[in-house]
Design an enzyme around this catalytic site. Structure first.
Site, PDB file in Angstrom:
ATOM      1  N   GLU A 149       0.798  -1.222   0.000  1.00 19.43           N
ATOM      2  CA  GLU A 149       0.000   0.000   0.000  1.00 19.43           C
ATOM      3  C   GLU A 149       0.833   1.277   0.000  1.00 19.43           C
ATOM      4  OE1 GLU A 149      -2.810  -0.077   3.212  1.00 19.43           O
ATOM      5  OE2 GLU A 149      -3.917  -1.758   2.374  1.00 19.43           O
ATOM      6  N   GLU A 205      -5.548  -8.627   1.041  1.00 19.75           N
ATOM      7  CA  GLU A 205      -6.194  -8.215   2.286  1.00 19.75           C
ATOM      8  C   GLU A 205      -7.671  -7.950   2.031  1.00 19.75           C
ATOM      9  OE1 GLU A 205      -4.418  -5.011   4.533  1.00 19.75           O
ATOM     10  OE2 GLU A 205      -2.385  -5.697   4.099  1.00 19.75           O
TER      11      GLU A 205
HETATM   12  C1  GBH Z   1      -4.385  -2.195   5.618  1.00 18.79           C
HETATM   13  O1  GBH Z   1      -4.467  -0.853   5.448  1.00 18.79           O
HETATM   14  C2  GBH Z   1      -2.994  -2.462   6.073  1.00 18.79           C
HETATM   15  O2  GBH Z   1      -2.200  -3.011   5.057  1.00 18.79           O
HETATM   16  C3  GBH Z   1      -2.920  -3.289   7.315  1.00 18.79           C
HETATM   17  O3  GBH Z   1      -1.639  -3.190   7.864  1.00 18.79           O
HETATM   18  C4  GBH Z   1      -3.979  -2.841   8.273  1.00 18.79           C
HETATM   19  O4  GBH Z   1      -3.861  -3.468   9.521  1.00 18.79           O
HETATM   20  C5  GBH Z   1      -5.313  -3.161   7.649  1.00 18.79           C
HETATM   21  O5  GBH Z   1      -5.443  -2.588   6.397  1.00 18.79           O
HETATM   22  C6  GBH Z   1      -6.504  -2.721   8.475  1.00 18.79           C
HETATM   23  O6  GBH Z   1      -6.587  -1.334   8.576  1.00 18.79           O
HETATM   24  O7  GBH Z   1      -9.697   8.059   6.463  1.00 18.79           O
HETATM   25  O8  GBH Z   1      -7.808   9.228   7.350  1.00 18.79           O
HETATM   26  O9  GBH Z   1      -8.930   7.649   8.737  1.00 18.79           O
HETATM   27  C7  GBH Z   1      -5.706  -0.286   5.194  1.00 18.79           C
HETATM   28  C8  GBH Z   1      -5.358   1.143   4.926  1.00 18.79           C
HETATM   29  C9  GBH Z   1      -6.331   2.292   6.727  1.00 18.79           C
HETATM   30  C10 GBH Z   1      -6.067   3.262   4.569  1.00 18.79           C
HETATM   31  C11 GBH Z   1      -7.268   3.372   7.112  1.00 18.79           C
HETATM   32  C12 GBH Z   1      -7.033   4.324   4.927  1.00 18.79           C
HETATM   33  C13 GBH Z   1      -8.078   5.495   6.663  1.00 18.79           C
HETATM   34  C14 GBH Z   1      -7.456   6.809   6.799  1.00 18.79           C
HETATM   35  N1  GBH Z   1      -6.363   2.066   5.293  1.00 18.79           N
HETATM   36  N2  GBH Z   1      -7.030   4.549   6.342  1.00 18.79           N
HETATM   37  S1  GBH Z   1      -8.556   8.015   7.388  1.00 18.79           S
END
Ligand code: GBH
Length: 446
Positions: A172, A353
């Site tokens: 990511e 994922e």
């Molecule tokens: C994945 O990321 C990851 O690869 C993993 O490590 C993680 O544990 C899993 O998902 C669960 O989250 O709108 O500003 O609050 C997901 C990535 C996480 C990207 C949350 C967007 C929201 C940002 N996402 N994020 S915000």
């Protein structure tokens, strides 16, 4: 007594890679052992106010010590594929130079243990734990870090290239860009849009250089990028919403996909950033050829759709999970898998994922009733099945996550695992979803 069976079972292809995923910093713990260096997530999580309850990955699920037990749990689950990440600061404590043998040995034991249990290893080279020394030297804003990453990748390939069939480069890149450099709630905690998109370029460059490192190594593993993709839908029928959703898609998806698969950045995003942006100024001759080095597969991570209004804002359309950013929309899985196949294929796909956090409690009877996870996974797998039926070459599917773990800025409160971790004792307990998934795998069907 007759039991009603569902009318039709959804049979998956033979050899479908039923899997689960984790990442190093989120599960390993053992932060100071066997010569491991520090990463940006050690620094960030130890900084007061950065994570919920001040949680860190110092102990996490203690997987570094309990990996053998965890391997047995994977076998009991029936996994065919296990996706994990390699901690760069365990291999190169300062991000460069000679390999730390004890770090490599850990992953060798893990990979050998997977093979012994008939589980295919899928290794991610980078899941956000940049060596702190490299951050001090400029981090991903520095082009040199992309070359350091290629060297690190070469070191890992030399040690494990003969026994890991599938490699993923960078988990990511978008999350590093957006959470690390735009919003600042991930390491390194910056809020600097101009830096963010230069970081995107260097992450993409690092990906391409690592692909070239694998080819130079000559080992026959396959390799690809791992992108979290968000289907971006207009929030209403207006032309303005359609246009805004299109640009949003550029930033969320095409910035990464177009550069890796078509060798160009999307024109609309470049125009929006402007000619003076650090991204545009940071592109050197040949970079896009490196970034678009041919890959063997594309890893897709899908969690949520985004609905974009005419002014470029976002709205919610579906119920959210315990994670406020996640709307539960299984059809988005179908949409994103068919879309990448149409626009970037044909290329083998893996879902690396998909999952959600649930409010799990360990009952007095020793059970964890995460029925919400069963419903979520069933619906998303059914959507993936529909994509396969429509010709999408999906090879495997990995639930996020195998175990409850350190959910970054959310610490340990959000539980994403199929397997419950009782942190005070580190006891592992199969949740209802794990029992359900085991049966799905055994039947090769929903
Ligand atoms: C994945 O990321 C990851 O690869 C993993 O490590 C993680 O544990 C899993 O998902 C669960 O989250 O709108 O500003 O609050 C997901 C990535 C996480 C990207 C949350 C967007 C929201 C940002 N996402 N994020 S915000």
């Amino acid at each position: 007594v007759e039991r009603a069976e569902p009318a039709a079972r959804l049979l998956f292809p033979p050899d479908f890679g039923w899997g689960a995923a984790t990442s190093a910093y989120q599960i390993e713990g053992a932060a100071k052992e066997d010569g491991r260096g520090e990463s940006v997530w050690d620094t960030f999580s130890r900084t007061p106010g950065r994570t919920r309850n001040g949680d860190t990955g110092d102990v996490a699920a203690d997987h570094y010590h309990r990996y053998a037990e965890d391997l047995d749990l994977m076998r009991d689950l029936g996994l065919r594929s296990y996706r994990f990440s390699i901690s760069w600061p365990r291999i190169q404590p300062d991000g460069t130079g000679a390999a730390n043998q004890r770090g490599l040995d850990f992953y060798r034991r893990l990979v050998d243990g997977l093979h012994e249990r008939g589980i295919a290893p899928m290794a991610t080279l980078f899941h956000w734990d940049l060596p702190q020394t490299l951050q001090d030297a400029g981090g991903w804003e520095s082009r040199d870090v992309a070359h350091r990453f290629a060297d690190y990748a070469a070191t890992v390939f030399a040690a494990l290239g003969d026994r890991v069939p599938v490699w993923l480069t960078i988990n990511e890149p978008k999350t590093v860009v957006q959470n690390g450099y735009l919003r600042g709630h991930h390491a390194p905690g910056r809020q600097d849009p101009d830096a963010a998109y230069l970081v995107a370029h260097h992450l993409q460059l690092a990906h391409g250089l690592a692909v070239q490192s694998l080819r130079a190594d000559g080992s026959n593993g396959r390799i690809g990028p791992a992108f979290n993709l968000h289907p971006c839908y207009p929030a209403d029928d207006s032309p303005a919403a359609a246009e805004a959703a299109r640009l949003y898609d550029g930033y969320e998806n095409r910035l990464y996909l177009d550069s890796a698969f078509h060798g160009s950045y999307p024109e609309d995003v470049l125009a929006d950033l402007g000619p003076d942006s650090r991204l545009v100024r940071g592109i050197q001759d040949g970079d896009l050829e490196i970034i678009s080095s041919p890959v063997d597969l594309l890893a897709v991570q899908y969690y949520t759709p985004i609905y974009v209004t005419g002014t470029g804002g976002t709205v919610r359309r579906w119920p959210t999970s315990e994670a406020s950013w996640q709307q539960i929309y299984p059809d988005g899985m179908y949409d994103i898998l068919t879309r990448v196949t149409r626009d970037y294929g044909p290329v083998p796909l893996t879902v690396t994922e998909n999952g959600l956090p649930t409010p799990d409690v360990l009952g007095a009877d020793g059970t964890v009733e995460d029925t919400g996870r069963v419903t979520f996974l069933r619906d998303h797998l059914a959507a993936a099945h529909r994509a396969i039926a429509d010709g999408v070459p999906l090879e495997s599917f990995h639930v996020w996550s195998l175990l409850d773990n350190f959910e970054w800025e959310e610490g340990y409160e959000q539980r994403w695992g199929l397997i419950y971790v009782d942190y005070p004792t580190q006891r592992r307990v199969f949740k209802r979803s794990a029992h359900w998934y085991r049966k799905v795998i055994a039947d090769n069907a929903l």
